[in-house]
Design a protein around this motif. Structure first.
Motif: not given
Length: 407
Positions: A224-240
């Motif tokens: 929640x809130x503005x986009x954060x690249x580090x948070x995105x990267x951590x979740x994205x790896x698991x999601x993909x």
């Protein structure tokens, strides 16, 4: 009735630039409703909206259009879209050509990234919603109404409906569907070829991928809130990893994906897949009633929640018929019109207005609406509703899927 030729003509026509620059006057909003109605009477509205559901198209063209014609002499031109971004891009192209008045788009059904794009680019008209008499029916204190995918509305659009994602299955051939993302992954492996999802950026396919992303992130709170690249990267790896793990077990072994929710609906109707989903759960009832889906179709939410949002009506800053568009929005916000929209056989869309602010007879009308057996109750879904993310998150997730899964 179809207006696709009208859309094609608008998109193909040359854009002529007038000899004046964009200025603050283009954003000036009226203050007197009677003057708005007087200006609007006898005019027309080019209303651009997603056109993938026949029942929605009929409600807009026949019911809303009929009211506008009868009460105000206003002609409603419904312009169906496959992607709302087409309308945004049309307004943007006019803006780049210097067209600050007389634009092709008078009204657009919108939310999320498309609204953020228009607001940030000064492409949307603001400051008009509180002029509408039916603005009194809107609970602007509700953060889910006052913010569109995390972007403050600030008088730049009016809420039209609420929606929440739900899954569906045929109880005659699927005894117990998966009720969480981990359960879904295991179900897909155990039932190869019986599940798929539309490729993002299809609206529903994108929403499904976000559910997986929320799970990979350990919940939505950290997103929640503005986009954060580090948070995105951590979740994205698991999601993909999760989605790629599922891919060989999907319909056609994941070699291709449906391009739209309409295609997925047809696949479910043809028994090519056993699970389906929709951001508009009322569609399950509509398709049962028209014979597309079997009567044993049932819908449900996930134990860990499903994503919900509000969708809106916006007027571009350069709209040619802003007064008529305002009248159209006011009509669509009325208690009677929202009640008609909520009827299961019409659309079944939950209202965006606060029903408790309506006269008692209309409150009773909402209370008496039948619940279709194929449609999960909105109140049940709302118990575990998950918020939508700000648009930058959505764009990054869609692009990440294309790069890491879709290829």
């Amino acid at each position: 009735m179809t207006y696709r030729p009208l859309l094609a003509a608008m998109l193909a026509a040359p854009i002529l630039a007038p000899a004046f620059a964009i200025g603050a006057a283009a954003q000036d909003a009226p203050t007197d409703w009677d003057s708005v109605v007087e200006e609007a009477r006898g005019g027309e509205v080019n209303f651009f909206l997603w056109g993938g559901a026949d029942n929605i198209n009929a409600y807009v063209s026949d019911y809303v259009g009929g009211l506008l014609e009868e009460e105000y002499g206003i002609t409603l031109n419904a312009v169906p879209l496959t992607d709302t971004a087409d309308a945004v891009n049309l307004v943007l192209s006019e803006r780049e050509a210097g067209v600050t008045e007389g634009g092709a788009v008078d009204l657009v059904w919108i939310n999320g990234e498309n609204f953020r794009t228009m607001k940030q680019g000064d492409l949307v008209w603001c400051g008009w919603t509180d002029v509408l008499p039916n603005d009194d029916l809107i609970d602007w204190e509700n953060p889910a109404i006052a913010n569109d995918f995390g972007v403050p509305v600030e008088g730049c659009e009016a809420p039209w409906s609420t929606a929440q994602f739900a899954f569906g299955y045929d109880s005659a051939r699927t005894e117990e569907p998966p009720r969480s993302i981990p359960d879904l992954v295991e179900w897909v492996k155990a039932n190869p070829g019986r599940f798929t999802y539309p490729a993002p950026p299809d609206f529903n396919g994108s929403a499904f991928v976000r559910h997986v992303f929320y799970h990979a992130a350990g919940g939505v709170d950290g997103l929640i809130g503005p986009f954060d690249q580090a948070t995105y990267d951590a979740a994205a790896e698991e999601a993909w990893d999760i989605l790629n793990e599922m891919e060989p077990h999907l319909w056609r072994e994941g070699a291709t994906y449906p391009t739209s929710i309409t295609q997925l609906q047809q696949m479910f109707a043809n028994r090519e897949v056993d699970l389906i989903f929709d951001y508009n759960p009322s569609q399950f009832g509509v398709f049962v009633e028209d014979g597309t889906f079997p009567e044993t179709t049932r819908s449900y939410g996930l134990d860990d929640g499903t994503i919900g949002n509000t969708n809106y009506l916006a007027i571009p800053a350069n709209a040619a018929n802003r007064a008529a568009a305002m009248v159209a929005v006011n009509v669509m916000l009325s208690g009677e019109t929202q009640l008609e929209k909520a009827r299961p056989g019409v659309w079944g869309a939950p209202p965006a207005i606060d029903v408790s602010r309506l006269p008692q007879d209309l409150q009773d009308g909402f209370g008496a609406l039948p619940q279709h057996p194929s449609v999960v109750p909105a109140a049940e879904l709302a118990e575990t509703a998950l918020p939508e993310l700000q648009g930058e998150w959505v764009s990054a997730i869609d692009a990440g899927w294309q790069e890491n899964v879709g290829r």
